[in-house]
Design a protein around this motif. Sequence first.
Motif, PDB file in Angstrom:
ATOM      1  N   PHE A  34      -4.617   7.979   0.059  1.00 25.56           N
ATOM      2  CA  PHE A  34      -4.084   6.958   0.971  1.00 25.56           C
ATOM      3  C   PHE A  34      -5.274   6.101   1.400  1.00 25.56           C
ATOM      4  O   PHE A  34      -6.154   6.555   2.127  1.00 25.56           O
ATOM      5  N   SER A  35      -5.310   4.876   0.925  1.00 28.81           N
ATOM      6  CA  SER A  35      -6.518   4.050   1.104  1.00 28.81           C
ATOM      7  C   SER A  35      -6.208   2.781   1.883  1.00 28.81           C
ATOM      8  O   SER A  35      -5.297   2.029   1.511  1.00 28.81           O
ATOM      9  N   HIS A  36      -6.971   2.567   2.935  1.00 31.61           N
ATOM     10  CA  HIS A  36      -6.845   1.334   3.706  1.00 31.61           C
ATOM     11  C   HIS A  36      -7.668   0.242   3.011  1.00 31.61           C
ATOM     12  O   HIS A  36      -8.872   0.412   2.799  1.00 31.61           O
ATOM     13  N   VAL A  37      -7.023  -0.849   2.668  1.00 32.41           N
ATOM     14  CA  VAL A  37      -7.720  -1.958   1.993  1.00 32.41           C
ATOM     15  C   VAL A  37      -8.288  -2.908   3.049  1.00 32.41           C
ATOM     16  O   VAL A  37      -7.579  -3.386   3.939  1.00 32.41           O
ATOM     17  N   LYS A  38      -9.585  -3.152   2.947  1.00 30.41           N
ATOM     18  CA  LYS A  38     -10.283  -4.029   3.895  1.00 30.41           C
ATOM     19  C   LYS A  38     -11.567  -4.511   3.237  1.00 30.41           C
ATOM     20  O   LYS A  38     -11.911  -4.076   2.137  1.00 30.41           O
ATOM     21  N   GLY A  39     -12.297  -5.388   3.942  1.00 31.06           N
ATOM     22  CA  GLY A  39     -13.577  -5.834   3.397  1.00 31.06           C
ATOM     23  C   GLY A  39     -14.627  -4.730   3.523  1.00 31.06           C
ATOM     24  O   GLY A  39     -14.426  -3.726   4.207  1.00 31.06           O
ATOM     25  N   HIS A  40     -15.755  -4.953   2.821  1.00 33.19           N
ATOM     26  CA  HIS A  40     -16.845  -3.970   2.911  1.00 33.19           C
ATOM     27  C   HIS A  40     -18.179  -4.672   2.711  1.00 33.19           C
ATOM     28  O   HIS A  40     -18.336  -5.437   1.756  1.00 33.19           O
ATOM     29  N   THR A  41     -19.123  -4.393   3.589  1.00 26.99           N
ATOM     30  CA  THR A  41     -20.406  -5.111   3.532  1.00 26.99           C
ATOM     31  C   THR A  41     -21.159  -4.867   2.221  1.00 26.99           C
ATOM     32  O   THR A  41     -21.858  -5.745   1.741  1.00 26.99           O
ATOM     33  N   ALA A  42     -21.017  -3.694   1.623  1.00 26.65           N
ATOM     34  CA  ALA A  42     -21.792  -3.383   0.418  1.00 26.65           C
ATOM     35  C   ALA A  42     -21.019  -3.631  -0.871  1.00 26.65           C
ATOM     36  O   ALA A  42     -21.616  -3.976  -1.891  1.00 26.65           O
ATOM     37  N   THR A  43     -19.700  -3.453  -0.830  1.00 22.10           N
ATOM     38  CA  THR A  43     -18.928  -3.530  -2.077  1.00 22.10           C
ATOM     39  C   THR A  43     -17.871  -4.635  -2.043  1.00 22.10           C
ATOM     40  O   THR A  43     -17.017  -4.703  -2.920  1.00 22.10           O
ATOM     41  N   GLY A  44     -17.921  -5.469  -1.038  1.00 19.24           N
ATOM     42  CA  GLY A  44     -16.970  -6.583  -0.934  1.00 19.24           C
ATOM     43  C   GLY A  44     -15.632  -6.133  -0.398  1.00 19.24           C
ATOM     44  O   GLY A  44     -15.131  -6.655   0.588  1.00 19.24           O
ATOM     45  N   MET A  45     -15.048  -5.143  -1.081  1.00 15.44           N
ATOM     46  CA  MET A  45     -13.749  -4.612  -0.664  1.00 15.44           C
ATOM     47  C   MET A  45     -13.799  -3.086  -0.695  1.00 15.44           C
ATOM     48  O   MET A  45     -14.488  -2.496  -1.524  1.00 15.44           O
ATOM     49  N   GLY A  46     -13.060  -2.458   0.183  1.00 16.83           N
ATOM     50  CA  GLY A  46     -12.862  -1.012   0.099  1.00 16.83           C
ATOM     51  C   GLY A  46     -11.390  -0.742  -0.122  1.00 16.83           C
ATOM     52  O   GLY A  46     -10.550  -1.172   0.669  1.00 16.83           O
ATOM     53  N   GLY A  47     -11.068  -0.066  -1.207  1.00 22.46           N
ATOM     54  CA  GLY A  47      -9.687   0.327  -1.505  1.00 22.46           C
ATOM     55  C   GLY A  47      -9.703   1.749  -2.019  1.00 22.46           C
ATOM     56  O   GLY A  47     -10.454   2.595  -1.522  1.00 22.46           O
ATOM     57  N   ALA A  48      -8.917   2.014  -3.072  1.00 19.68           N
ATOM     58  CA  ALA A  48      -8.823   3.380  -3.601  1.00 19.68           C
ATOM     59  C   ALA A  48     -10.138   3.824  -4.260  1.00 19.68           C
ATOM     60  O   ALA A  48     -10.559   4.976  -4.112  1.00 19.68           O
ATOM     61  N   ILE A  49     -10.786   2.907  -4.988  1.00 17.12           N
ATOM     62  CA  ILE A  49     -12.036   3.275  -5.680  1.00 17.12           C
ATOM     63  C   ILE A  49     -13.091   3.682  -4.643  1.00 17.12           C
ATOM     64  O   ILE A  49     -13.815   4.658  -4.801  1.00 17.12           O
ATOM     65  N   LYS A  50     -13.126   2.949  -3.553  1.00 18.75           N
ATOM     66  CA  LYS A  50     -14.091   3.257  -2.481  1.00 18.75           C
ATOM     67  C   LYS A  50     -13.701   4.538  -1.743  1.00 18.75           C
ATOM     68  O   LYS A  50     -14.562   5.369  -1.421  1.00 18.75           O
ATOM     69  N   ASN A  51     -12.412   4.691  -1.460  1.00 21.21           N
ATOM     70  CA  ASN A  51     -11.924   5.872  -0.724  1.00 21.21           C
ATOM     71  C   ASN A  51     -12.336   7.157  -1.445  1.00 21.21           C
ATOM     72  O   ASN A  51     -12.759   8.127  -0.816  1.00 21.21           O
ATOM     73  N   LEU A  52     -12.265   7.147  -2.772  1.00 20.29           N
ATOM     74  CA  LEU A  52     -12.650   8.347  -3.522  1.00 20.29           C
ATOM     75  C   LEU A  52     -14.121   8.319  -3.921  1.00 20.29           C
ATOM     76  O   LEU A  52     -14.843   9.297  -3.743  1.00 20.29           O
ATOM     77  N   GLY A  53     -14.580   7.183  -4.447  1.00 25.51           N
ATOM     78  CA  GLY A  53     -15.939   7.107  -5.001  1.00 25.51           C
ATOM     79  C   GLY A  53     -17.014   7.391  -3.970  1.00 25.51           C
ATOM     80  O   GLY A  53     -18.046   8.008  -4.282  1.00 25.51           O
TER      81      GLY A  53
END
Length: 332
Positions: A136-155
């Motif tokens: 369950f991933s909250h999609v939002k911006g991210h200072t290092a990766t531009g966006m945080g979604g599922a790839i960020k939630n797990l990676g």
Amino acid sequence: MGEEDRVKKVVHITDLSQLDTALGFFNLQSFVGNEVLFKLHMGEIGNKYYPKPSLVRPVVDHLKSMGMSPFFYDTTVAYPGLRHTKRGYENVAKMHGYTKLGCNVIIDDTGVGVTVEGRTYEVGTTLHASSHLVAFSHVKGHTATGMGGAIKNLGMGGVTKETKRWMHNGSKPIYNEKNCTYCGVCADVCPFDAITVNKKKWKVSKRKCFGCGVCVDNCKQQALTNKDKNLQYLLACSAKACVHQKDVLYINDVNRISRSCDCDPIAGPLVCPDLGFLVADDMVAIDKASLDLVNNAKPDVFQKVNNVDPEKQIKYGEEIGLGSASYTLIEP
Ligand code: SF4
Ligand code: SF4
């Protein structure tokens, strides 16, 4: 893989009352009767936008009604704060109300090495041992990766803090004076004010540099390179290590879309209107569909607010076989 297999289904619903319809597009037979690890970010102290228990409750209740046994899961973080330790994060989960939903909360601080594309990522011990996973991933911006979604939630969220640390470390800049024009762009875009450029002098503060790699992405003179690799590449590889040999369902919460991530106590402002929820069984497809929805509503907003192209994690994900960026959007 045939062209038809490459095109993944991504179901778009406006609210979670349509979850049953959305889940009907996927074969979840193997999840029934199983413990299901429910991976989510349970919120940094002070952050206003992380998925609250009131949002998550109908999802876990629905999974239970289907015969699954979900439990909440996350890993400790690399930076100082309550979530840095297992006990501290368990307290945060309690403070934020996740212990009141009739599901166990498991926070991992140890991991098991999984090698992807030549590097070994320590996947959280419980995640590594689980066969079924709902991300369950909250999609939002991210200072290092531009966006945080599922790839960020797990990676990033599925691995130990030691792995988180070396991934950031690998994205730190290596400076090549020969190519530098002292334009100052890297200093302007650094979110942590770690670089100073003064009359033919370039300097980075080791203490301040967080290893986001934004300076490298923005230097047009090839005067900066990543110590090891681009963070979004490492993220895609790490995410692949996390889902190795698992059945996974992805739900992306494309609402409360802030400039920065749920780890940031000051993540605002919101940069895009609420866009609903996406459901898919492919990590790359769901993040691509999320980014496309955001870009349709607010063109290139993540790139504009964070100076990073968020599409890289999707491109790298496809390159390493994490999933497919081709999808059909189903709006039931
Ligand atoms: S952006 Fe590149 S060229 Fe410009 S000051 Fe920084 S390192 Fe030098
Ligand atoms: S890697 Fe990130 S924090 Fe470090 S100097 Fe570059 S932009 Fe700043």
